[in-house]
Design an enzyme around this catalytic site. Structure first.
Site, PDB file in Angstrom:
ATOM      1  N   TYR A  46     -10.650  -2.107   6.607  1.00 59.21           N
ATOM      2  CA  TYR A  46     -10.032  -2.870   5.513  1.00 59.21           C
ATOM      3  C   TYR A  46      -9.620  -1.934   4.370  1.00 59.21           C
ATOM      4  O   TYR A  46      -8.509  -2.016   3.844  1.00 59.21           O
ATOM      5  CB  TYR A  46     -11.001  -3.943   5.018  1.00 59.21           C
ATOM      6  N   SER A 128      -9.272  -6.864  -9.891  1.00 63.39           N
ATOM      7  CA  SER A 128      -8.382  -7.648  -9.034  1.00 63.39           C
ATOM      8  C   SER A 128      -8.634  -9.142  -9.174  1.00 63.39           C
ATOM      9  O   SER A 128      -9.782  -9.573  -9.317  1.00 63.39           O
ATOM     10  CB  SER A 128      -8.608  -7.244  -7.567  1.00 63.39           C
ATOM     11  N   TYR A 152      -2.708 -11.872  -9.337  1.00 70.12           N
ATOM     12  CA  TYR A 152      -1.873 -12.423  -8.269  1.00 70.12           C
ATOM     13  C   TYR A 152      -1.527 -13.820  -8.748  1.00 70.12           C
ATOM     14  O   TYR A 152      -2.431 -14.648  -8.945  1.00 70.12           O
ATOM     15  CB  TYR A 152      -2.636 -12.473  -6.939  1.00 70.12           C
ATOM     16  N   THR A 178       0.927  -8.146 -10.047  1.00 75.80           N
ATOM     17  CA  THR A 178       1.324  -7.476  -8.798  1.00 75.80           C
ATOM     18  C   THR A 178       2.411  -8.285  -8.104  1.00 75.80           C
ATOM     19  O   THR A 178       2.224  -9.465  -7.804  1.00 75.80           O
ATOM     20  CB  THR A 178       0.102  -7.301  -7.883  1.00 75.80           C
ATOM     21  N   LYS A 258       3.294  -4.476 -11.429  1.00 75.94           N
ATOM     22  CA  LYS A 258       2.831  -3.504 -10.433  1.00 75.94           C
ATOM     23  C   LYS A 258       3.517  -3.731  -9.085  1.00 75.94           C
ATOM     24  O   LYS A 258       3.532  -4.857  -8.574  1.00 75.94           O
ATOM     25  CB  LYS A 258       1.310  -3.642 -10.247  1.00 75.94           C
ATOM     26  N   HIS A 282       1.456  -0.087  -2.989  1.00 73.42           N
ATOM     27  CA  HIS A 282       0.195  -0.728  -2.613  1.00 73.42           C
ATOM     28  C   HIS A 282      -0.591   0.180  -1.660  1.00 73.42           C
ATOM     29  O   HIS A 282      -1.271  -0.279  -0.749  1.00 73.42           O
ATOM     30  CB  HIS A 282       0.498  -2.080  -1.945  1.00 73.42           C
TER      31      HIS A 282
HETATM   32  C1  LIG Z   1      -8.898  -2.313   0.019  1.00 74.34           C
HETATM   33  C2  LIG Z   1      -7.768  -2.459  -0.961  1.00 74.34           C
HETATM   34  C3  LIG Z   1      -7.609  -3.652  -1.647  1.00 74.34           C
HETATM   35  C4  LIG Z   1      -6.591  -3.776  -2.585  1.00 74.34           C
HETATM   36  N1  LIG Z   1      -6.500  -4.914  -3.331  1.00 74.34           N
HETATM   37  C5  LIG Z   1      -5.542  -5.025  -4.283  1.00 74.34           C
HETATM   38  C6  LIG Z   1      -5.478  -6.154  -5.115  1.00 74.34           C
HETATM   39  O1  LIG Z   1      -6.279  -7.067  -5.020  1.00 74.34           O
HETATM   40  N2  LIG Z   1      -4.478  -6.209  -6.025  1.00 74.34           N
HETATM   41  C7  LIG Z   1      -3.559  -5.216  -6.175  1.00 74.34           C
HETATM   42  O2  LIG Z   1      -2.663  -5.303  -7.009  1.00 74.34           O
HETATM   43  N3  LIG Z   1      -3.617  -4.103  -5.417  1.00 74.34           N
HETATM   44  C8  LIG Z   1      -4.582  -3.987  -4.482  1.00 74.34           C
HETATM   45  N4  LIG Z   1      -4.662  -2.843  -3.735  1.00 74.34           N
HETATM   46  C9  LIG Z   1      -3.715  -1.749  -3.999  1.00 74.34           C
HETATM   47  C10 LIG Z   1      -4.268  -0.775  -5.072  1.00 74.34           C
HETATM   48  O3  LIG Z   1      -4.287  -1.372  -6.338  1.00 74.34           O
HETATM   49  C11 LIG Z   1      -3.412   0.504  -5.141  1.00 74.34           C
HETATM   50  O4  LIG Z   1      -2.068   0.150  -5.320  1.00 74.34           O
HETATM   51  C12 LIG Z   1      -3.583   1.367  -3.906  1.00 74.34           C
HETATM   52  O5  LIG Z   1      -4.935   1.403  -3.510  1.00 74.34           O
HETATM   53  C13 LIG Z   1      -3.081   2.770  -4.161  1.00 74.34           C
HETATM   54  O6  LIG Z   1      -3.184   3.553  -3.008  1.00 74.34           O
HETATM   55  P1  LIG Z   1      -4.357   4.648  -2.804  1.00 74.34           P
HETATM   56  O7  LIG Z   1      -5.634   3.935  -2.983  1.00 74.34           O
HETATM   57  O8  LIG Z   1      -4.182   5.107  -1.400  1.00 74.34           O
HETATM   58  O9  LIG Z   1      -4.132   5.719  -3.810  1.00 74.34           O
HETATM   59  C14 LIG Z   1      -5.674  -2.702  -2.802  1.00 74.34           C
HETATM   60  C15 LIG Z   1      -5.852  -1.506  -2.094  1.00 74.34           C
HETATM   61  C16 LIG Z   1      -6.882  -1.366  -1.192  1.00 74.34           C
HETATM   62  C17 LIG Z   1      -7.064  -0.046  -0.508  1.00 74.34           C
HETATM   63  O1  LIG Z   2      -5.901  -5.758   0.677  1.00 71.52           O
HETATM   64  C1  LIG Z   2      -5.123  -5.763  -0.272  1.00 71.52           C
HETATM   65  O2  LIG Z   2      -4.306  -4.857  -0.406  1.00 71.52           O
HETATM   66  C2  LIG Z   2      -5.142  -6.851  -1.225  1.00 71.52           C
HETATM   67  O3  LIG Z   2      -4.339  -6.789  -2.113  1.00 71.52           O
HETATM   68  C3  LIG Z   2      -6.105  -7.984  -1.154  1.00 71.52           C
HETATM   69  C4  LIG Z   2      -6.042  -9.003  -2.085  1.00 71.52           C
HETATM   70  C5  LIG Z   2      -6.926 -10.091  -2.024  1.00 71.52           C
HETATM   71  C6  LIG Z   2      -7.898 -10.152  -1.032  1.00 71.52           C
HETATM   72  C7  LIG Z   2      -7.977  -9.138  -0.109  1.00 71.52           C
HETATM   73  C8  LIG Z   2      -7.082  -8.055  -0.169  1.00 71.52           C
END
Ligand SMILES: Cc1cc2nc3c(=O)[nH]c(=O)nc-3n(C[C@H](O)[C@H](O)[C@H](O)COP(=O)(O)O)c2cc1C
Ligand SMILES: O=C(O)C(=O)c1ccccc1
Length: 401
Positions: A46, A128, A152, A178, A258, A282
């Site tokens: 994940y 988040s 979100y 986002t 974002k 992302h």
């Molecule tokens: C496991 C996971 C969950 C994420 N959940 C969110 C989220 O809830 N909202 C959001 O805007 N971005 C989410 N992101 C994106 C991160 O905010 C970010 O853009 C991304 O991790 C950047 O890439 P890097 O971690 O490889 O540097 C998520 C990323 C990962 C790895």
């Molecule tokens: O996985 C993600 O990138 C992500 O943005 C997210 C958001 C809500 C629940 C689980 C994952």
């Protein structure tokens, strides 16, 4: 700050001479392999997983690797000022923790430990919408340290407004909207593992604690009904730019959009009242094959001019990466997966350790480029991008983890 971040490095060297080793790795890319060893395969998948074949994940790293810094000499390097100002807020360094959903899948304390680790390092935390703990609890754990809320935009405006009001009331000082996830990307790791963290409740705490969300549910709703309601409310694929003025009129908090990669989208966001942008794909988890964030940055900066804060994420791993992003036009970066690996390894301590390493390396990168302050990082520190060399890169470089 009384001591330079780089003093930490000296302390480790000195401790090393006494035969003591730090408990966690100091290489910012090796956090990932250590975390992989302790995490269940589905939780690791994940966090580390990318969309599709991982082309964008690799492109993010290649974009950083192909730029080279040209160090400058004899400029005097006893003190470096890492601080920056964003939206009238003073930050210890041009670094914030990226919003990452469902953090209890890697550590039982999830975002509570992460925000404490961020606070230890003086780095703002971006929470988040999909957090495992309600935003009020995370705010309380942050103490007085700065925090932003990632939104979100839910399908129901009443829930959207409620989340914004709760964030305001809990002292979040900016909203990060986002826009790159009208639906989640095609992520083979999660699909193969049948793993969606929110299905076991890890990412829905801000909804089940929300009065407007609860109002849409019968009082005797079971777990299944709650998740089904969440699935209806959480996603809003119909959202358009025309909705943005409503959010703008709702709150006085700075709004940071974002997930922007195109210059026209950047201009439009600013015209509609956004206060800042995050150039992001992302972390390669949405559209596989999309442009690397770092490659998209200069055009976005040119489109909005110097007056609009532009942040960048996706692929930032080291202090040198931060310098490269700033040299190409970013005001700050969001730091993502590496802190989650720190959280997996050692909770709050793990997160603050990862951040101390990053800030130490950034501090040294300033010293070694002859930059006395973040404001002195300019494009002339960069050599033109060259072909990637070496056996690792011939295979496509580091994966984006
Ligand atoms: C496991 C996971 C969950 C994420 N959940 C969110 C989220 O809830 N909202 C959001 O805007 N971005 C989410 N992101 C994106 C991160 O905010 C970010 O853009 C991304 O991790 C950047 O890439 P890097 O971690 O490889 O540097 C998520 C990323 C990962 C790895
Ligand atoms: O996985 C993600 O990138 C992500 O943005 C997210 C958001 C809500 C629940 C689980 C994952």
């Amino acid at each position: 700050m009384t001591r330079a971040h780089a003093d930490m490095v000296r302390d480790i060297y000195l401790a090393g001479t006494g035969g003591r080793k730090p408990r966690m790795p100091t290489g910012l890319t090796s956090m990932e392999e250590h975390a992989r060893a302790v995490l269940p395969a589905n939780a690791y998948g994940y966090v580390a997983g990318n969309a599709g074949v991982g082309a964008t994940g690799r492109a993010n790293r290649q974009a950083f690797d192909q730029w080279r810094l040209v160090p400058r000499m004899l400029r005097g390097a006893t003190r470096r000022d890492l601080t920056v100002s964003l939206f009238g807020q003073r930050l210890a360094a041009p670094v914030l923790l990226a919003p990452i959903a469902a953090q209890t899948v890697v550590h039982p304390e999830g975002e509570l430990a992460a925000v404490r680790g961020a606070a230890d390092a003086g780095v703002p935390f971006v929470l988040s919408t999909g957090a495992s703990h309600p935003l009020e609890d995370v705010a309380a754990a942050a103490g007085g340290q700065p925090r932003w809320f990632q939104l979100y935009w839910p399908a129901h405006r009443a829930v959207c407004e409620s989340l914004v009001r709760r964030a305001e009331a809990s002292g979040y000082s900016a909203l990060v909207l986002t826009v790159d996830s009208p639906s989640f990307g095609y992520r083979p790791a999660d699909l193969d593992n049948g793993y969606l963290p929110f299905l076991n409740g890890a990412g829905i705490a801000n909804f089940v604690s929300d009065p407007e969300f609860q109002g849409g549910l019968p009082s005797d709703a079971g777990e299944r009904e709650v998740v089904e309601h969440w699935a209806r409310v959480f996603a809003n694929p119909g959202l358009t730019w025309d909705d943005l003025p409503w959010l703008r009129s709702l709150t006085g908090l700075p709004i940071v959009i974002k997930g922007v990669l195109h210059a026209d989208d950047a201009r439009r966001a600013v015209e509609l009242g956004a206060d800042g942008l995050v150039v992001s794909n992302h972390g390669g988890r949405q559209l596989d094959g999309s442009v690397a964030s770092l490659d998209a940055l200069p055009a976005v900066r040119a489109a909005v001019g110097d007056g609009v804060p532009v942040l960048l994420d996706s692929g930032v791993r080291t202090g040198s990466d931060v310098v490269k992003a700033l040299a190409l036009g970013a005001d700050a970066v969001l730091y993502g997966r590496p802190y989650v690996y720190g959280l997996a390894l050692d909770g709050q301590e793990g997160v603050s350790h990862v951040l101390r390493c990053l800030l130490a390396e950034l501090d040294l990168a300033l010293a070694l480029t002859g930059s006395g302050a973040v404001s002195e990082i300019t494009a002339d520190l960069l050599a033109p991008p060259g072909p990637l060399a070496g056996p690792g890169n011939a295979e496509g470089g580091d994966s984006c983890r």
